[in-house]
Design an enzyme around this catalytic site. Sequence first.
Site, PDB file in Angstrom:
ATOM      1  CB  SER A 107       1.354  -6.503   4.816  1.00 24.16           C
ATOM      2  OG  SER A 107       2.510  -5.988   3.817  1.00 24.16           O
ATOM      3  CD  GLU A 204       3.225 -12.607   5.171  1.00 31.14           C
ATOM      4  OE1 GLU A 204       2.840 -12.975   3.884  1.00 31.14           O
ATOM      5  OE2 GLU A 204       3.099 -11.385   5.581  1.00 31.14           O
ATOM      6  CG  HIS A 269       1.578 -10.354   1.664  1.00 33.73           C
ATOM      7  ND1 HIS A 269       2.459 -10.567   2.535  1.00 33.73           N
ATOM      8  CD2 HIS A 269       1.457  -9.101   1.172  1.00 33.73           C
ATOM      9  CE1 HIS A 269       2.669  -9.203   2.848  1.00 33.73           C
ATOM     10  NE2 HIS A 269       2.181  -8.485   2.350  1.00 33.73           N
TER      11      HIS A 269
END
Length: 299
Positions: A107, A204, A269
């Site tokens: 992330s 992502e 995620h």
Amino acid sequence: MRPGDRVAVVAPSGPVLQERVWAGADLLRSWGLQPVVMPHVRDVHPEFGYLAGTDEDRAGDLTAAWCDPSVAAVFCARGGYGAQRTAELLDWDAIRAAGPKVFVGFSDVTALHEAFAVRAGFATLHGPMTGTVAFLKDGPTQESLRATLFAPESVRVLAPPAARPLVPGRAHGVTLGGCLALLAAEAGVRGARGSAAGGLLFLEDTGEEPYRLDRMLTQLLRSGWLAGVAGVALGTWEGCGAHPAVRATLLDRLGGLGVPLVEHFGFGHGPTSLTVPLGVPATLDAGAGTLTLDGPALL
């Protein structure tokens, strides 16, 4: 890594729920590791509550953990926002002198993966963070990371069962990538990677509507950052809208690159997250839905 190794937990981005700090440390302890929660992991910035303590304290924890010869690995507790601010204050001379060690996160931590690759030449692990639900609750997520840490020869081939080709083909290159929003934010920044040329790019994100994904991918295309990329693997797009719309956007923006493109590769995620080594040479086979590392991620 081996049971008994001492490992550090840091919070380079957002604040971490206290109970998750200790739950994550307990899980690491159950693997036979000796977790050390760095001094400022439980902090909250006095003015900006979206940061886990001050920039100086977050960077100081990470630098100290990396430069401690008794620490074999550094685990991030969570993402959020703040890693870009942290990266600018790390002591890169000391980190390079200390040499490589295991570093895990994803992330917002994408900014640190990029910084370790570009400023130090170190490989890292795009994997679950110790204060996240996937790490604490999901068995396959835990086992993917645990195997990578303790039995890296056993995960030379990553073959998520849901993977499917959007553009078939095979490509060889060095793995890189992570969260699309962070990669777009890093493009053109002084000291950042100039392009993904020759790389196997993993992408992502979460909570971004298709038009925002379009905007970020278009930025990477227009800036030339995607020029020469060897292949692309797409992970989870949690909260990004209906997947047909997401898929159409990704294929529209990336299909024209003319390189192998595979979706549903299972990292990021989602409720289950595959650990993917970054900074290592590998072969991506989009048709087979596999990534084959040239050697074990950890030596």
